[in-house]
Design a protein around this motif. Sequence first.
Motif, PDB file in Angstrom:
ATOM      1  N   LYS A 131      -4.335  -4.903  -6.571  1.00 22.52           N
ATOM      2  CA  LYS A 131      -5.751  -4.602  -6.739  1.00 22.52           C
ATOM      3  C   LYS A 131      -5.977  -3.084  -6.735  1.00 22.52           C
ATOM      4  O   LYS A 131      -5.731  -2.412  -5.745  1.00 22.52           O
ATOM      5  CB  LYS A 131      -6.552  -5.259  -5.609  1.00 22.52           C
ATOM      6  N   ILE A 173      -7.968   0.181  -6.395  1.00 23.70           N
ATOM      7  CA  ILE A 173      -9.176   0.536  -5.651  1.00 23.70           C
ATOM      8  C   ILE A 173      -9.643   1.957  -5.933  1.00 23.70           C
ATOM      9  O   ILE A 173     -10.693   2.383  -5.466  1.00 23.70           O
ATOM     10  CB  ILE A 173      -8.996   0.336  -4.124  1.00 23.70           C
ATOM     11  N   GLU A 182      -4.747  -1.364  -3.451  1.00 22.00           N
ATOM     12  CA  GLU A 182      -5.014  -1.771  -2.068  1.00 22.00           C
ATOM     13  C   GLU A 182      -3.727  -2.042  -1.288  1.00 22.00           C
ATOM     14  O   GLU A 182      -3.600  -1.659  -0.127  1.00 22.00           O
ATOM     15  CB  GLU A 182      -5.890  -3.030  -2.079  1.00 22.00           C
TER      16      GLU A 182
END
Length: 118
Positions: free
Chosen positions: A2, A4, A10
């Motif tokens: 993910k 970020i 992340e």
Amino acid sequence: MKKISPNFHEEEFACKCGCGLSGIDPELLYALECVREKFKAPVTATSARRCEKHNRTVGGAEESFHLTGKAADIVVKGVPAANVADYCESLIRDRGGVGRYPGFTHIDVRGKRARWRG
Ligand SMILES: [Zn+2]
Ligand SMILES: [Zn+2]
């Protein structure tokens, strides 16, 4: 994975014990993007978020800012830790902590000034 921020995912900041705990303070994330931008080189968090158990395992301070996602230990590819620490100090000023260690730099956004050598 993910994403970020422009250069970080992340998972890079998750607890290294494998417990799955993640989450990084946005102010710290922004600081790390500044470090990335300054040196134009990959920034690796060798330790960022820690659960209580892992923090004890690695001998972290009891009130470590790693517990709340406000601290990261970083290395910048090809850049001596002392140079990284110099830049982190100029960046974070009185808003956080910078710890100088052989081979890595601790940076945190605790909201007040702290400096030390490990
Ligand atoms: Zn953990
Ligand atoms: Zn640290």
